[in-house]
Design a protein around this motif. Structure first.
Motif, PDB file in Angstrom:
ATOM      1  N   LEU A  18       0.829  -1.214   0.000  1.00 29.74           N
ATOM      2  CA  LEU A  18       0.000   0.000   0.000  1.00 29.74           C
ATOM      3  C   LEU A  18       0.860   1.260   0.000  1.00 29.74           C
ATOM      4  O   LEU A  18       0.558   2.227  -0.703  1.00 29.74           O
ATOM      5  N   ALA A  19       1.937   1.247   0.766  1.00 33.73           N
ATOM      6  CA  ALA A  19       2.836   2.401   0.809  1.00 33.73           C
ATOM      7  C   ALA A  19       3.478   2.634  -0.558  1.00 33.73           C
ATOM      8  O   ALA A  19       3.579   3.780  -1.024  1.00 33.73           O
ATOM      9  N   VAL A  24       3.637   5.831  -5.743  1.00 34.63           N
ATOM     10  CA  VAL A  24       3.489   5.903  -7.195  1.00 34.63           C
ATOM     11  C   VAL A  24       2.298   6.786  -7.567  1.00 34.63           C
ATOM     12  O   VAL A  24       2.373   7.579  -8.509  1.00 34.63           O
ATOM     13  N   LEU A  25       1.197   6.673  -6.829  1.00 36.23           N
ATOM     14  CA  LEU A  25       0.036   7.538  -7.087  1.00 36.23           C
ATOM     15  C   LEU A  25       0.416   9.009  -6.960  1.00 36.23           C
ATOM     16  O   LEU A  25       0.052   9.829  -7.804  1.00 36.23           O
ATOM     17  N   ARG A  26       1.157   9.352  -5.929  1.00 32.30           N
ATOM     18  CA  ARG A  26       1.591  10.735  -5.755  1.00 32.30           C
ATOM     19  C   ARG A  26       2.479  11.182  -6.916  1.00 32.30           C
ATOM     20  O   ARG A  26       2.334  12.288  -7.440  1.00 32.30           O
ATOM     21  N   LEU A  31       3.104  14.371 -11.978  1.00 32.08           N
ATOM     22  CA  LEU A  31       3.405  14.463 -13.407  1.00 32.08           C
ATOM     23  C   LEU A  31       2.235  15.014 -14.213  1.00 32.08           C
ATOM     24  O   LEU A  31       2.391  15.370 -15.374  1.00 32.08           O
ATOM     25  N   GLY A  32       1.048  15.034 -13.610  1.00 30.87           N
ATOM     26  CA  GLY A  32      -0.131  15.552 -14.293  1.00 30.87           C
ATOM     27  C   GLY A  32      -1.123  14.493 -14.737  1.00 30.87           C
ATOM     28  O   GLY A  32      -2.074  14.801 -15.450  1.00 30.87           O
ATOM     29  N   ILE A  46      -2.756   0.567 -11.621  1.00 30.26           N
ATOM     30  CA  ILE A  46      -3.320   1.907 -11.516  1.00 30.26           C
ATOM     31  C   ILE A  46      -3.831   2.289 -12.895  1.00 30.26           C
ATOM     32  O   ILE A  46      -3.085   2.218 -13.873  1.00 30.26           O
ATOM     33  N   GLU A  47      -5.092   2.694 -12.997  1.00 28.99           N
ATOM     34  CA  GLU A  47      -5.645   3.137 -14.278  1.00 28.99           C
ATOM     35  C   GLU A  47      -5.700   4.652 -14.302  1.00 28.99           C
ATOM     36  O   GLU A  47      -6.191   5.281 -13.363  1.00 28.99           O
ATOM     37  N   ILE A  48      -5.175   5.216 -15.394  1.00 27.00           N
ATOM     38  CA  ILE A  48      -5.196   6.668 -15.552  1.00 27.00           C
ATOM     39  C   ILE A  48      -6.075   7.043 -16.741  1.00 27.00           C
ATOM     40  O   ILE A  48      -6.389   6.207 -17.586  1.00 27.00           O
TER      41      ILE A  48
END
Length: 89
Positions: A18-19, A24-26, A31-32, A46-48
């Motif tokens: 989780l950490a 990675v989410l941050r 990055l936008g 992670i889906e963007i």
């Protein structure tokens, strides 16, 4: 009586995963990238939003594209995790 339980056990391994996903989410957000979904699957996928995927140019592995019906699923490895986005075929 059969009840299904959604019990999550937080041990050292799950907290570490989780950490890593949170880091990675941050990074993606900095990055936008617009994050749509996160998963606790084995790859911590992670889906963007496809509209923001260009922020990953040169940041991760080369995208792998796979057609799934009326859409194309794009995958890259970024900071050790799988990042995906979907586009119309």
């Amino acid at each position: 009586m059969s009840e299904q339980s959604n019990v999550v056990v937080f041990n050292g391994t799950s907290l570490s995963r989780l950490a890593m996903q949170n880091r990675v989410l941050r990074s993606l957000r900095e990055l936008g990238c617009t994050v749509l979904r996160v998963s606790q699957d084995s790859c911590l996928t992670i889906e963007i939003d496809a509209a923001t995927c260009r922020c990953l140019d040169g940041q991760g592995s080369k995208p792998v594209r796979r057609r799934q019906g009326a859409e194309i699923l794009n995958k890259v490895r970024f900071a050790g995790l799988e990042v995906v986005w979907r586009e119309a075929a």
